[in-house]
Design a protein around this motif. Structure first.
Motif, PDB file in Angstrom:
ATOM      1  N   PHE A 232       0.932  -1.434  -0.037  1.00 43.15           N
ATOM      2  CA  PHE A 232      -0.066   0.044  -0.027  1.00 43.15           C
ATOM      3  C   PHE A 232       0.840   1.293  -0.272  1.00 43.15           C
ATOM      4  N   THR A 233       2.027   1.144   0.704  1.00 45.59           N
ATOM      5  CA  THR A 233       2.977   2.530   0.680  1.00 45.59           C
ATOM      6  C   THR A 233       3.722   2.588  -0.690  1.00 45.59           C
ATOM      7  N   ALA A 234       3.916   1.540  -1.207  1.00 45.92           N
ATOM      8  CA  ALA A 234       4.448   1.563  -2.788  1.00 45.92           C
ATOM      9  C   ALA A 234       3.271   1.905  -3.666  1.00 45.92           C
ATOM     10  N   SER A 235       2.239   1.353  -3.503  1.00 38.85           N
ATOM     11  CA  SER A 235       1.174   2.020  -4.566  1.00 38.85           C
ATOM     12  C   SER A 235       0.767   3.294  -4.275  1.00 38.85           C
ATOM     13  N   GLN A 236       0.889   3.867  -3.019  1.00 36.46           N
ATOM     14  CA  GLN A 236       0.563   5.236  -2.640  1.00 36.46           C
ATOM     15  C   GLN A 236       1.770   5.914  -3.617  1.00 36.46           C
ATOM     16  N   LYS A 237       2.866   5.639  -3.657  1.00 37.85           N
ATOM     17  CA  LYS A 237       4.049   6.456  -4.303  1.00 37.85           C
ATOM     18  C   LYS A 237       3.591   6.340  -6.013  1.00 37.85           C
ATOM     19  N   ALA A 238       3.362   5.050  -6.217  1.00 35.39           N
ATOM     20  CA  ALA A 238       3.112   4.838  -7.751  1.00 35.39           C
ATOM     21  C   ALA A 238       2.008   5.659  -8.305  1.00 35.39           C
ATOM     22  N   MET A 239       0.999   5.867  -7.377  1.00 34.69           N
ATOM     23  CA  MET A 239      -0.446   6.462  -7.917  1.00 34.69           C
ATOM     24  C   MET A 239       0.045   8.103  -7.571  1.00 34.69           C
ATOM     25  N   GLY A 240       0.925   8.471  -7.379  1.00 37.94           N
ATOM     26  CA  GLY A 240       1.329  10.029  -6.886  1.00 37.94           C
ATOM     27  C   GLY A 240       0.898  10.438  -5.431  1.00 37.94           C
TER      28      GLY A 240
ATOM     29  N   GLU B  12      -1.759  10.946  -3.678  1.00 34.11           N
ATOM     30  CA  GLU B  12      -3.036  11.674  -3.333  1.00 34.11           C
ATOM     31  C   GLU B  12      -3.557  10.736  -2.146  1.00 34.11           C
ATOM     32  N   ILE B  13      -3.696   9.444  -2.037  1.00 28.41           N
ATOM     33  CA  ILE B  13      -4.139   8.867  -1.024  1.00 28.41           C
ATOM     34  C   ILE B  13      -3.307   8.076  -0.158  1.00 28.41           C
ATOM     35  N   ASP B  14      -3.437   8.193   0.994  1.00 23.45           N
ATOM     36  CA  ASP B  14      -2.409   7.591   2.039  1.00 23.45           C
ATOM     37  C   ASP B  14      -2.539   6.023   2.099  1.00 23.45           C
ATOM     38  N   ALA B  15      -1.674   5.447   2.492  1.00 20.00           N
ATOM     39  CA  ALA B  15      -1.384   3.948   2.488  1.00 20.00           C
ATOM     40  C   ALA B  15      -2.676   3.229   3.166  1.00 20.00           C
ATOM     41  N   ARG B  16      -3.001   3.816   4.185  1.00 18.85           N
ATOM     42  CA  ARG B  16      -3.928   3.273   5.254  1.00 18.85           C
ATOM     43  C   ARG B  16      -5.323   3.505   4.608  1.00 18.85           C
TER      44      ARG B  16
END
Length: 347
Positions: A109-117, A119-123
């Motif tokens: 989820f933290t990697a997806s957060q960065k990959a998506m820019g 805008e939405i936090d990992a939690r």
């Protein structure tokens, strides 16, 4: 940390037929039509938002060379020809490493957060993933639901009589309600006072009183756990070898988080209506040749694709267990394409 299965089709088939693995390949024989379809986007500075591969630790030289080609040549993504993605056009992405993320169990989820820019936090991504799963499970027909439950049981409550030809160690996941920890400790201590070994006593009480992760309902409870004090449950992990119980991880500090698995990735893709590609780089210990040491694992949403894909990176070490248990972000830079030879991969 993250988790991909040795037999990832078990999970994918429970929801929908999975797209095949996309191996590394230079598309020298790709049709010219694929190249003409590229959406020419103004070139952005590759350095903005993502770094080069020379400083990424834990890579063998053959992996590094191929990943550098992904950044310099790019990958061609084409929207599916299903009539629902007509507003999207083909794009070439140059993939760069998005930096390290903490190996605390939340890395999907933290990697997806960065990959998506970002805008939405990992939690929040974790919560939305579980919410999407629960909603889709509620509308699934009986056969689909049974397939999902079987896949979850295979991952988290495996049949310890089988599977030893593939795994040296197998894990059973249980959920302990935080409010019950004192009572659990007391029951374990009673068995110890009666002469039972501490780990065997813990195994007995946890298996008797905790929730096994063996169906969709328990998976949703499990996948919500981020290692926060606010979690309702603690994760208990029983490890077994073919000879029997190996260890009991009681997770007394409550910091263990649920690793993101293939089901979670597909639910994340569905929630945001975009494909998620896991780019795996396997080393020489995986017994693959150089031309096949990098490949793409596509996860398609169970809904219409309305957005461009995102990419995650996984460094592999060996074949069993799919090679790794940690996701890192990839930054996808849209790129103008000059000629067909500049494309490293066609997805």
């Amino acid at each position: 940390m993250g988790k991909l299965l040795c037999d990832s089709t078990t999970v994918a088939e429970s929801f929908q037929p999975s797209s095949p693995i996309v191996p590394w390949r230079d598309p020298k024989s790709a049709p010219l039509e694929a190249i003409k379809a590229v959406d020419l986007v103004n070139q952005t500075a590759i350095a903005a938002g993502g770094g080069g591969w020379e400083d990424v630790v834990g890579l063998e030289e053959q992996q590094r060379r191929h990943l550098q080609r992904l950044q310099s040549k790019g990958v061609l993504w084409k929207p599916p020809e299903d009539g629902h993605s007509s507003t999207l056009r083909s794009v070439v992405f140059r993939l760069s490493h998005g930096g390290e993320v903490s190996a605390d169990g939340n890395c999907l989820f933290t990697a997806s957060q960065k990959a998506m820019g970002g805008e939405i936090d990992a939690r929040e991504l974790r919560k939305r993933t579980v919410s999407r799963f629960s909603e889709d499970l509620g509308s699934a027909i009986l056969q689909e639901r049974e397939g999902i439950n079987d896949a979850i049981r295979h991952m988290y409550s495996p049949d310890l009589r089988n599977g030893w030809g593939i795994h040296v160690v197998q894990e059973v996941k249980l959920l302990a309600n935080k409010a019950d920890r004192l009572a659990l400790d007391s029951a374990i201590e009673e068995l110890v006072q009666l002469g039972m070994q501490r780990e065997k006593a813990a195994e007995s009480i946890y298996k008797e009183r905790c929730i096994p992760v063996n169906d969709g309902t328990s998976w949703a409870k499990y996948m919500l756990i981020s290692g926060s004090p606010d979690d309702e449950y603690d994760i208990i992990t029983l490890q077994y070898t073919e000879e029997g119980l190996l260890s009991v991880d009681e997770n007394r500090d409550g910091r263990a988080a649920a690793f993101g698995d293939d089901i979670a990735i597909e639910c994340l893709a569905t929630e945001f209506k975009r494909e998620i590609y896991v780019v795996q780089a396997h080393g020489s210990d995986a017994m693959v040749d150089e031309e096949n040491c990098v490949f793409f694992l596509p996860h398609r949403p169970r809904s219409q694709i309305m957005e461009l894909p995102i990419f995650l990176f996984m460094k592999g070490t060996g074949w069993c267990g799919a090679g790794a248990d940690h996701y890192e972000p990839l930054i996808a830079h849209p790129s103008s394409l000059v000629s067909q030879e500049k494309v490293a991969v066609v997805l």
